[in-house]
Write an enzyme that holds these catalytic residues in place. Sequence first.
Site, PDB file in Angstrom:
ATOM      1  N   VAL A  45       0.830  -1.213   0.000  1.00 22.07           N
ATOM      2  CA  VAL A  45       0.000   0.000   0.000  1.00 22.07           C
ATOM      3  C   VAL A  45       0.864   1.262   0.000  1.00 22.07           C
ATOM      4  O   VAL A  45       0.621   2.206  -0.752  1.00 22.07           O
ATOM      5  CB  VAL A  45      -0.934  -0.014   1.237  1.00 22.07           C
ATOM      6  CG1 VAL A  45      -1.670   1.297   1.391  1.00 22.07           C
ATOM      7  CG2 VAL A  45      -1.909  -1.168   1.139  1.00 22.07           C
ATOM      8  N   ASP A 100      11.091   3.452   5.442  1.00 19.81           N
ATOM      9  CA  ASP A 100      10.947   2.079   5.931  1.00 19.81           C
ATOM     10  C   ASP A 100      12.157   1.753   6.787  1.00 19.81           C
ATOM     11  O   ASP A 100      13.276   2.146   6.470  1.00 19.81           O
ATOM     12  CB  ASP A 100      10.843   1.102   4.750  1.00 19.81           C
ATOM     13  CG  ASP A 100      10.119  -0.184   5.142  1.00 19.81           C
ATOM     14  OD1 ASP A 100       9.051  -0.448   4.573  1.00 19.81           O
ATOM     15  OD2 ASP A 100      10.622  -0.911   6.030  1.00 19.81           O
ATOM     16  N   THR A 104      -1.023  -4.488   9.193  1.00 19.44           N
ATOM     17  CA  THR A 104      -1.914  -4.773  10.329  1.00 19.44           C
ATOM     18  C   THR A 104      -2.325  -6.241  10.223  1.00 19.44           C
ATOM     19  O   THR A 104      -3.495  -6.536   9.950  1.00 19.44           O
ATOM     20  CB  THR A 104      -3.166  -3.865  10.310  1.00 19.44           C
ATOM     21  OG1 THR A 104      -3.791  -3.973   9.024  1.00 19.44           O
ATOM     22  CG2 THR A 104      -2.830  -2.430  10.576  1.00 19.44           C
ATOM     23  N   THR A 116      -5.259  -0.651   6.909  1.00 22.73           N
ATOM     24  CA  THR A 116      -6.626  -1.022   7.304  1.00 22.73           C
ATOM     25  C   THR A 116      -6.640  -1.220   8.813  1.00 22.73           C
ATOM     26  O   THR A 116      -5.981  -2.120   9.333  1.00 22.73           O
ATOM     27  CB  THR A 116      -7.042  -2.309   6.579  1.00 22.73           C
ATOM     28  OG1 THR A 116      -7.030  -2.032   5.184  1.00 22.73           O
ATOM     29  CG2 THR A 116      -8.429  -2.762   6.998  1.00 22.73           C
ATOM     30  N   LYS A 133     -14.080   0.816   5.181  1.00 23.85           N
ATOM     31  CA  LYS A 133     -13.109  -0.118   4.605  1.00 23.85           C
ATOM     32  C   LYS A 133     -13.468  -1.577   4.932  1.00 23.85           C
ATOM     33  O   LYS A 133     -13.476  -2.448   4.059  1.00 23.85           O
ATOM     34  CB  LYS A 133     -11.712   0.233   5.138  1.00 23.85           C
ATOM     35  CG  LYS A 133     -10.654  -0.793   4.858  1.00 23.85           C
ATOM     36  CD  LYS A 133     -10.365  -0.893   3.368  1.00 23.85           C
ATOM     37  CE  LYS A 133      -9.573  -2.141   3.074  1.00 23.85           C
ATOM     38  NZ  LYS A 133      -8.495  -1.956   2.172  1.00 23.85           N
ATOM     39  N   PHE A 190     -17.455  -9.105  -9.185  1.00 17.43           N
ATOM     40  CA  PHE A 190     -17.261  -9.997  -8.039  1.00 17.43           C
ATOM     41  C   PHE A 190     -18.323 -11.082  -7.961  1.00 17.43           C
ATOM     42  O   PHE A 190     -18.745 -11.500  -6.896  1.00 17.43           O
ATOM     43  CB  PHE A 190     -17.141  -9.201  -6.727  1.00 17.43           C
ATOM     44  CG  PHE A 190     -15.727  -8.722  -6.531  1.00 17.43           C
ATOM     45  CD1 PHE A 190     -15.161  -7.835  -7.423  1.00 17.43           C
ATOM     46  CD2 PHE A 190     -14.945  -9.199  -5.496  1.00 17.43           C
ATOM     47  CE1 PHE A 190     -13.844  -7.430  -7.301  1.00 17.43           C
ATOM     48  CE2 PHE A 190     -13.613  -8.802  -5.357  1.00 17.43           C
ATOM     49  CZ  PHE A 190     -13.078  -7.911  -6.264  1.00 17.43           C
ATOM     50  N   LEU A 191     -18.745 -11.528  -9.137  1.00 16.52           N
ATOM     51  CA  LEU A 191     -19.680 -12.651  -9.202  1.00 16.52           C
ATOM     52  C   LEU A 191     -19.057 -13.803  -9.987  1.00 16.52           C
ATOM     53  O   LEU A 191     -19.780 -14.600 -10.577  1.00 16.52           O
ATOM     54  CB  LEU A 191     -21.000 -12.214  -9.848  1.00 16.52           C
ATOM     55  CG  LEU A 191     -21.963 -11.418  -8.967  1.00 16.52           C
ATOM     56  CD1 LEU A 191     -23.235 -11.058  -9.735  1.00 16.52           C
ATOM     57  CD2 LEU A 191     -22.337 -12.188  -7.687  1.00 16.52           C
ATOM     58  N   CYS A 245      -6.070  -9.533   2.213  1.00 15.48           N
ATOM     59  CA  CYS A 245      -7.069  -8.584   2.719  1.00 15.48           C
ATOM     60  C   CYS A 245      -8.363  -9.238   3.188  1.00 15.48           C
ATOM     61  O   CYS A 245      -8.721  -9.123   4.361  1.00 15.48           O
ATOM     62  CB  CYS A 245      -7.375  -7.551   1.644  1.00 15.48           C
ATOM     63  SG  CYS A 245      -5.891  -6.736   1.052  1.00 15.48           S
TER      64      CYS A 245
HETATM   65  C1  UGA Z   1      -9.210  -6.522  -2.114  1.00 15.61           C
HETATM   66  C2  UGA Z   1     -10.257  -5.489  -2.553  1.00 15.61           C
HETATM   67  O1  UGA Z   1     -10.799  -5.847  -3.839  1.00 15.61           O
HETATM   68  C3  UGA Z   1      -9.659  -4.097  -2.621  1.00 15.61           C
HETATM   69  O2  UGA Z   1     -10.675  -3.148  -2.924  1.00 15.61           O
HETATM   70  C4  UGA Z   1      -9.042  -3.768  -1.254  1.00 15.61           C
HETATM   71  O3  UGA Z   1      -8.433  -2.489  -1.252  1.00 15.61           O
HETATM   72  C5  UGA Z   1      -7.997  -4.812  -0.918  1.00 15.61           C
HETATM   73  O4  UGA Z   1      -8.621  -6.097  -0.878  1.00 15.61           O
HETATM   74  C6  UGA Z   1      -7.415  -4.444   0.430  1.00 15.61           C
HETATM   75  O5  UGA Z   1      -8.141  -4.476   1.416  1.00 15.61           O
HETATM   76  O6  UGA Z   1      -6.260  -3.999   0.473  1.00 15.61           O
HETATM   77  P1  UGA Z   1      -7.281  -7.914  -3.361  1.00 15.61           P
HETATM   78  O7  UGA Z   1      -7.209  -8.715  -2.115  1.00 15.61           O
HETATM   79  O8  UGA Z   1      -6.041  -7.408  -3.979  1.00 15.61           O
HETATM   80  O9  UGA Z   1      -8.216  -6.610  -3.143  1.00 15.61           O
HETATM   81  O10 UGA Z   1      -7.962  -8.827  -4.447  1.00 15.61           O
HETATM   82  P2  UGA Z   1      -9.378  -8.986  -5.158  1.00 15.61           P
HETATM   83  O11 UGA Z   1      -9.242  -8.694  -6.592  1.00 15.61           O
HETATM   84  O12 UGA Z   1     -10.449  -8.297  -4.429  1.00 15.61           O
HETATM   85  O13 UGA Z   1      -9.580 -10.576  -5.013  1.00 15.61           O
HETATM   86  C7  UGA Z   1      -9.660 -11.197  -3.726  1.00 15.61           C
HETATM   87  C8  UGA Z   1      -9.972 -12.653  -3.869  1.00 15.61           C
HETATM   88  O14 UGA Z   1     -11.312 -12.859  -4.345  1.00 15.61           O
HETATM   89  C9  UGA Z   1      -9.082 -13.407  -4.859  1.00 15.61           C
HETATM   90  O15 UGA Z   1      -8.734 -14.656  -4.311  1.00 15.61           O
HETATM   91  C10 UGA Z   1      -9.952 -13.568  -6.081  1.00 15.61           C
HETATM   92  O16 UGA Z   1      -9.603 -14.675  -6.870  1.00 15.61           O
HETATM   93  C11 UGA Z   1     -11.308 -13.732  -5.446  1.00 15.61           C
HETATM   94  N1  UGA Z   1     -12.427 -13.363  -6.346  1.00 15.61           N
HETATM   95  C12 UGA Z   1     -12.616 -12.079  -6.727  1.00 15.61           C
HETATM   96  C13 UGA Z   1     -13.300 -14.353  -6.776  1.00 15.61           C
HETATM   97  O17 UGA Z   1     -13.153 -15.554  -6.442  1.00 15.61           O
HETATM   98  N2  UGA Z   1     -14.329 -14.003  -7.593  1.00 15.61           N
HETATM   99  C14 UGA Z   1     -14.550 -12.722  -7.981  1.00 15.61           C
HETATM  100  O18 UGA Z   1     -15.531 -12.468  -8.729  1.00 15.61           O
HETATM  101  C15 UGA Z   1     -13.661 -11.739  -7.552  1.00 15.61           C
END
Ligand code: UGA
Length: 436
Positions: free
Chosen positions: A11, A30, A86, A122, A207, A252-253, A263
Site C-alpha cells: 500500500v 521504511d 496490520t 486497514t 473499509k 465480483f460474481l 485482505c
Molecule cells: C481486495 C479489494 O478488492 C480491494 O478493494 C481492497 O483495497 C484490498 O482487498 C485491500 O483491502 O487492500 P485484493 O485482495 O487485492 O483486493 O484482491 P481482489 O481482486 O479483491 O480478489 C480477492 C480474492 O477474491 C481473490 O482470491 C480472487 O480470486 C477472489 N475473487 C474475486 C473471486 O473468487 N471471484 C470474484 O468475482 C472476484
Amino acid sequence: MKIAMIGTGYVGLVSGACFSDFGHDVICVDKDSSKIDALHAGKIPIYEPGLDELVASNVSAGRLRFTTELASALDGVDAVFIAVGTPSRRGDGHADLSYVYAVAEELAGALDHEAVVVTKSTVPVGTGDEVERILNEKGHGLTHSVGSNPEFLREGAAIGDFKRPDRIVIGVEDERAEKVLREIYRPLFLNEAPVLATRRRTAEMIKYAANAFLATKITFINEIADLCEAVGADVQDVARGIGLDNRIGKKFLNAGPGYGGSCFPKDTLALMKTAQDHDVPLRIVEATVQANDLRKRSMGRKIVHALGDDARGKRVAILGLTFKPNTDDMRDSPALAIVQTLLDAGAKVVAYDPEGMEIAAPMMPQVEMADSVYAAAEGADVVAIVTEWDAFRALDFGRLAQSVKQRILVDLRNIYRPEEVTRHGFQYIAIGTSAA
Ligand code: UGA
C-alpha cells in the site's frame, strides 16, 4: 504538498508512487534497510504491473525519494501517511496494531511542527482515536490532526485503482485534515472521482464493510455455483442474469475456488472480532468466513473426484498458485489448501505459476515446481487451473494432449467454454455448471 509515507509495503509503495506522480513531493520511509537499498537500486520488492516504471520516472523527476531516517523525512511535511502492516494477531484474529502504534509513538517524538497524520493501513474503528491520543499526549505540545483514508487497491490492478478510483474516502475530525487531504487528492477531483468526507470512525468502518461485502458476494455466488452443479444449471449465466440488475451489479460474481489474499481473510476476521467485542453479531460475515474456509479443501476434493475418487500415486498438474493473477502473493491462496488436500489423498503434485513459484516453493516443499505449463502437464493424470493467469487462457490443447497421461481438465476459474476443451478429447470439469 510534501508527504511522508511510512511503510514501503504494497500500500505504501503504490500510494507513494501515485502521489508523487500527481506532482507531490513524496518521501517513503521504511525501517528495513534492505528494502530501501533495493529501491535505491531501482528494484521493486513486490510484483505489481507498471509500478517499476512509475517509481523510476518519479524518482528521476526528483519527486519520489526513499529513506530509513524518519526524523529527516518529516522535515516540513504537510501530511504523514501510516501504511504499515496490520496482520491478524496470532491466536485471536484481531488486527495487530503494534506497528501502527509504534509509528505513532515515533512520530510524536520526531515531528517538530503540526501536521496531518493519516492512517492508510486497514485499521479497526477507533484506531485513529488512539493514534491521536499518542501523538498529542507524547508530542512536543503540538496539536496534530489525525485522519483516516482507507485504500481500495486490488493487487495486480493497484495503479489503475489508485488513479481511477470509484471513490475517495476521507475520515476527519477537523477542517485542517479535510483541507490537506482534499488538496492531496485534488488531481483526481478533475477526473470527477467522488469524494466522501465523513467522520474518522465511519471511514475506518467503510473499509471493513466494503471488504466484508465483497467477500460475501463472492461466497454467495460460490454457494450458488454448488447448487447449480447439483440441479443442472449454469452459474455463469446465473451470475450474468443477476448481475445485469444494477442493484446487484456484475462485478465480483465469478465463482471460483474461494477468496484468498492479504485482505479479505484478515479483514473479515478482524471485523468479526470488533463485532464480538461490541456484542453485535455479524452472522452473515461469520457464515462467509466459514463457507470460504471449507470451500478451499472441497476444491481439492473436486480434483480427487475427477480422478475417480482415488488419487493415490496419481500425478496432478496445478496451473496457478497465487491467490489471483498478476501478483506473486501466496497469502491465504486457495492453492495452499488444494495442494494439501491432494497430498493428503496420496497424489503427486507438480505446479506451474508465472510469478508465484519462488514464494510458493518453500510453502509447499513436497510439490515439484515446473518451468512451464507443458512441463507441469507431462505425464499428468489431471490438469487443474487454480488461478486465471492470462497465460492459461489460450492453452495449446493439441500439445497438452500429447503431454498428459489422462485428458482431464479441472477448471476452477471457468476460463474455458466446454467445447473449446472437449473437442481435443479432454474431459472438462468446471465450477457451477451442469457439464461438471
Ligand atoms: C481486495 C479489494 O478488492 C480491494 O478493494 C481492497 O483495497 C484490498 O482487498 C485491500 O483491502 O487492500 P485484493 O485482495 O487485492 O483486493 O484482491 P481482489 O481482486 O479483491 O480478489 C480477492 C480474492 O477474491 C481473490 O482470491 C480472487 O480470486 C477472489 N475473487 C474475486 C473471486 O473468487 N471471484 C470474484 O468475482 C472476484
